[in-house]
Scaffold this motif. Structure first.
Motif, PDB file in Angstrom:
ATOM      1  N   GLY A  97      61.515   6.012   1.178  1.00 54.89           N
ATOM      2  CA  GLY A  97      60.199   5.479   1.517  1.00 54.89           C
ATOM      3  C   GLY A  97      59.854   4.248   0.695  1.00 54.89           C
ATOM      4  N   ALA A  98      59.029   3.387   1.264  1.00 54.45           N
ATOM      5  CA  ALA A  98      58.700   2.108   0.640  1.00 54.45           C
ATOM      6  C   ALA A  98      57.956   2.248  -0.671  1.00 54.45           C
ATOM      7  CB  ALA A  98      57.886   1.260   1.620  1.00 54.45           C
ATOM      8  N   GLU A  99      57.323   3.408  -0.906  1.00 54.64           N
ATOM      9  CA  GLU A  99      56.534   3.587  -2.119  1.00 54.64           C
ATOM     10  C   GLU A  99      57.231   4.444  -3.181  1.00 54.64           C
ATOM     11  OE1 GLU A  99      52.564   4.855  -1.116  1.00 54.64           O
ATOM     12  OE2 GLU A  99      52.387   3.356   0.479  1.00 54.64           O
ATOM     13  N   CYS A 100      58.525   4.723  -2.998  1.00 58.76           N
ATOM     14  CA  CYS A 100      59.264   5.442  -4.041  1.00 58.76           C
ATOM     15  C   CYS A 100      59.399   4.537  -5.266  1.00 58.76           C
ATOM     16  CB  CYS A 100      60.647   5.832  -3.535  1.00 58.76           C
ATOM     17  SG  CYS A 100      60.636   7.143  -2.300  1.00 58.76           S
ATOM     18  N   PHE A 101      59.384   5.141  -6.454  1.00 65.45           N
ATOM     19  CA  PHE A 101      59.462   4.365  -7.689  1.00 65.45           C
ATOM     20  C   PHE A 101      60.859   3.777  -7.887  1.00 65.45           C
ATOM     21  CE2 PHE A 101      56.026   7.442  -8.997  1.00 65.45           C
ATOM     22  CZ  PHE A 101      54.996   6.507  -8.925  1.00 65.45           C
ATOM     23  N   ALA A 102      60.903   2.513  -8.311  1.00 68.82           N
ATOM     24  CA  ALA A 102      62.155   1.802  -8.518  1.00 68.82           C
ATOM     25  C   ALA A 102      62.911   2.332  -9.756  1.00 68.82           C
ATOM     26  CB  ALA A 102      61.862   0.316  -8.685  1.00 68.82           C
ATOM     27  N   TRP A 103      64.271   2.187  -9.773  1.00 65.05           N
ATOM     28  CA  TRP A 103      65.019   1.744  -8.629  1.00 65.05           C
ATOM     29  C   TRP A 103      65.195   2.906  -7.663  1.00 65.05           C
ATOM     30  CZ3 TRP A 103      69.303   2.766  -5.730  1.00 65.05           C
ATOM     31  CH2 TRP A 103      69.735   1.748  -4.860  1.00 65.05           C
ATOM     32  N   ALA A 104      65.035   2.616  -6.376  1.00 66.48           N
ATOM     33  CA  ALA A 104      65.201   3.673  -5.393  1.00 66.48           C
ATOM     34  C   ALA A 104      65.987   3.130  -4.209  1.00 66.48           C
ATOM     35  CB  ALA A 104      63.849   4.190  -4.927  1.00 66.48           C
ATOM     36  N   GLY A 105      66.877   3.948  -3.690  1.00 72.01           N
ATOM     37  CA  GLY A 105      67.651   3.537  -2.535  1.00 72.01           C
ATOM     38  C   GLY A 105      68.765   4.521  -2.258  1.00 72.01           C
ATOM     39  N   LEU A 119      65.884   5.411 -10.857  1.00 72.26           N
ATOM     40  CA  LEU A 119      67.226   5.331 -11.421  1.00 72.26           C
ATOM     41  C   LEU A 119      67.363   4.170 -12.395  1.00 72.26           C
ATOM     42  CD1 LEU A 119      69.459   5.977  -8.274  1.00 72.26           C
ATOM     43  CD2 LEU A 119      68.477   7.634  -9.885  1.00 72.26           C
ATOM     44  N   ALA A 120      68.439   4.241 -13.196  1.00 71.76           N
ATOM     45  CA  ALA A 120      68.733   3.157 -14.127  1.00 71.76           C
ATOM     46  C   ALA A 120      69.042   1.866 -13.370  1.00 71.76           C
ATOM     47  CB  ALA A 120      69.911   3.543 -15.020  1.00 71.76           C
ATOM     48  N   GLY A 121      69.468   1.988 -12.111  1.00 70.53           N
ATOM     49  CA  GLY A 121      69.766   0.810 -11.301  1.00 70.53           C
ATOM     50  C   GLY A 121      70.608   1.186 -10.105  1.00 70.53           C
ATOM     51  N   GLN A 122      70.898   0.210  -9.275  1.00 65.24           N
ATOM     52  CA  GLN A 122      71.680   0.437  -8.062  1.00 65.24           C
ATOM     53  C   GLN A 122      73.082   0.939  -8.380  1.00 65.24           C
ATOM     54  OE1 GLN A 122      71.729  -2.930  -5.452  1.00 65.24           O
ATOM     55  NE2 GLN A 122      73.045  -1.955  -3.920  1.00 65.24           N
ATOM     56  N   ALA A 123      73.577   0.643  -9.562  1.00 65.47           N
ATOM     57  CA  ALA A 123      74.928   1.068  -9.939  1.00 65.47           C
ATOM     58  C   ALA A 123      75.092   2.581  -9.884  1.00 65.47           C
ATOM     59  CB  ALA A 123      75.280   0.559 -11.335  1.00 65.47           C
ATOM     60  N   VAL A 124      74.014   3.321 -10.063  1.00 60.35           N
ATOM     61  CA  VAL A 124      74.097   4.786 -10.000  1.00 60.35           C
ATOM     62  C   VAL A 124      74.606   5.215  -8.629  1.00 60.35           C
ATOM     63  CG1 VAL A 124      72.813   6.948 -10.148  1.00 60.35           C
ATOM     64  CG2 VAL A 124      72.263   5.062 -11.707  1.00 60.35           C
ATOM     65  N   VAL A 125      73.989   4.690  -7.592  1.00 56.48           N
ATOM     66  CA  VAL A 125      74.386   5.018  -6.226  1.00 56.48           C
ATOM     67  C   VAL A 125      75.758   4.430  -5.904  1.00 56.48           C
ATOM     68  CG1 VAL A 125      73.835   4.520  -3.808  1.00 56.48           C
ATOM     69  CG2 VAL A 125      72.054   5.371  -5.347  1.00 56.48           C
ATOM     70  N   THR A 126      76.003   3.214  -6.332  1.00 51.35           N
ATOM     71  CA  THR A 126      77.292   2.562  -6.074  1.00 51.35           C
ATOM     72  C   THR A 126      78.448   3.353  -6.671  1.00 51.35           C
ATOM     73  OG1 THR A 126      76.245   0.384  -6.035  1.00 51.35           O
ATOM     74  CG2 THR A 126      78.623   0.447  -6.408  1.00 51.35           C
ATOM     75  N   GLU A 127      78.268   3.805  -7.911  1.00 50.35           N
ATOM     76  CA  GLU A 127      79.339   4.556  -8.578  1.00 50.35           C
ATOM     77  C   GLU A 127      79.513   5.941  -7.978  1.00 50.35           C
ATOM     78  OE1 GLU A 127      81.633   3.535 -11.008  1.00 50.35           O
ATOM     79  OE2 GLU A 127      80.842   1.712 -10.112  1.00 50.35           O
ATOM     80  N   ASP A 152      75.705   9.936 -13.126  1.00 49.15           N
ATOM     81  CA  ASP A 152      75.160  10.235 -14.451  1.00 49.15           C
ATOM     82  C   ASP A 152      75.710   9.249 -15.484  1.00 49.15           C
ATOM     83  OD1 ASP A 152      73.561  12.074 -16.105  1.00 49.15           O
ATOM     84  OD2 ASP A 152      75.481  12.663 -16.977  1.00 49.15           O
ATOM     85  N   ALA A 153      77.007   8.974 -15.403  1.00 41.87           N
ATOM     86  CA  ALA A 153      77.630   8.038 -16.341  1.00 41.87           C
ATOM     87  C   ALA A 153      77.096   6.619 -16.158  1.00 41.87           C
ATOM     88  CB  ALA A 153      79.148   8.057 -16.153  1.00 41.87           C
ATOM     89  N   ALA A 154      76.643   6.304 -14.950  1.00 39.40           N
ATOM     90  CA  ALA A 154      76.105   4.967 -14.673  1.00 39.40           C
ATOM     91  C   ALA A 154      74.625   4.841 -15.062  1.00 39.40           C
ATOM     92  CB  ALA A 154      76.280   4.639 -13.196  1.00 39.40           C
ATOM     93  N   GLY A 155      74.070   5.888 -15.626  1.00 35.23           N
ATOM     94  CA  GLY A 155      72.689   5.826 -16.102  1.00 35.23           C
ATOM     95  C   GLY A 155      71.763   6.852 -15.496  1.00 35.23           C
ATOM     96  N   GLY A 156      72.087   7.335 -14.299  1.00 36.52           N
ATOM     97  CA  GLY A 156      71.323   8.392 -13.675  1.00 36.52           C
ATOM     98  C   GLY A 156      69.826   8.121 -13.617  1.00 36.52           C
ATOM     99  N   ASP A 157      69.073   9.182 -13.805  1.00 35.10           N
ATOM    100  CA  ASP A 157      67.613   9.120 -13.851  1.00 35.10           C
ATOM    101  C   ASP A 157      67.213   8.375 -15.126  1.00 35.10           C
ATOM    102  OD1 ASP A 157      64.855   9.759 -14.252  1.00 35.10           O
ATOM    103  OD2 ASP A 157      65.085  11.638 -13.149  1.00 35.10           O
ATOM    104  N   ARG A 158      66.489   7.259 -14.994  1.00 33.75           N
ATOM    105  CA  ARG A 158      66.197   6.444 -16.172  1.00 33.75           C
ATOM    106  C   ARG A 158      65.218   7.107 -17.128  1.00 33.75           C
ATOM    107  NH1 ARG A 158      61.387   3.423 -15.324  1.00 33.75           N
ATOM    108  NH2 ARG A 158      60.753   3.207 -13.134  1.00 33.75           N
TER     109      ARG A 158
END
Length: 270
Positions: A97-105, A119-127, A152-158
């Motif tokens: 949703g458009a109002e989810c807290f960043a980073w979200a995707g 999340l710590a960043g898009q890298a979490v999903v990418t990894e 988790d290793a990429a930063g997970g939940d910030r």
């Protein structure tokens, strides 16, 4: 507040979810799955009604993308929701949703959907996606955990770490063949929950994994004598009785012994 992967096994028979979050007992809220039907994860400002409603739609043969579209279209709070869905065939689908807290995707493909927010960043999903795609031969529970560990290793939940869960279904794969719930593991409050879930999965594999026929050892000759000696040292005359005490009965095979059972027996007997 959460990152998750919903996935289907390479043979299409297992469906499951792995999830982690800085949230108490995330496994009580996010995952839902039904053997032969599908699996989903509801998160961010989770709408727990998505779980029964989504499975009901999947039972009718509705594709994952259409399940996502239907659930979110009917939900006035959809701007704050996140959802991942996988069916028994075809591509998975993810929604943020458009109002989810960043980073979200999220990202989805054939047999999987990955999503996260705060999340710590898009890298979490990418990894997570990289790890999932790199391990198609792994059993589904291990493949899901590998993806979760990569996130988790990429930063997970910030915000940090607190809980994780792993839930896998497959027809007749539960304890004694009398349930479709193959794996149901939760770490509700722990400083390193993804690692802890991995350790629990190793224990599950020991206690409830099925023996590999190619590795079974015939229970005869010197090996049979050794097993009897170990059992006697432990106060047992019957392998099945000892295995029942040790919760290894799922690994018993008539006329043979699983090497994992033998190793456990040797360790127990000293």
């Amino acid at each position: 507040m959460t990152f998750s992967i919903v996935g289907r096994s390479a043979d299409g028979q297992s469906l499951g979810i792995a999830v982690a979050s800085k949230f108490l007992a995330v496994g009580a809220a996010v995952p839902a799955a039904e053997a032969g039907v599908g699996a989903l994860a509801t998160q961010a400002l989770a709408n727990l009604a998505y779980r029964p409603q989504g499975l009901a739609l999947l039972r009718t043969g509705t594709a994952a993308a259409d399940v996502v579209a239907g659930l979110t279209a009917a939900d006035p709070g959809r701007a704050e929701r996140q959802l991942g869905v996988v069916g028994p065939a075809g591509p998975g689908a993810t929604y943020t949703g458009a109002e989810c807290f960043a980073w979200a995707g999220g990202v989805a493909g054939d047999g999987y959907a990955i999503q996260g927010n705060i999340l710590a960043g898009q890298a979490v999903v990418t990894e997570m996606e990289r790890a999932w795609l790199a391990a198609p031969a792994l059993p589904l529970a291990r493949r899901l955990h590998a993806a979760l560990a990569a996130g988790d290793a990429a930063g997970g939940d910030r915000r940090g770490r607190q809980s994780a869960a792993l839930f896998v279904v497959r027809r007749g794969a539960g304890y004694g063949g009398l349930s479709d719930v193959e794996v149901d593991l939760r770490v509700d409050d722990d400083p390193d929950p993804v690692t802890r879930i991995g350790a629990l999965l190793s224990l599950w594999e020991l206690y409830f994994g099925k023996p590999d026929p190619a590795t079974l050892l015939p229970l005869e000759g010197p090996l049979a004598d050794e097993v009897r000696e170990h059992l006697a040292a432990l106060g047992h005359t019957d392998l099945a009785a000892w295995a029942g005490v040790e919760n290894l009965e799922e690994r018993l095979v008539d006329g043979a012994i699983d090497p994992l059972v033998l190793s456990h027996l040797r360790t127990a007997a000293g």
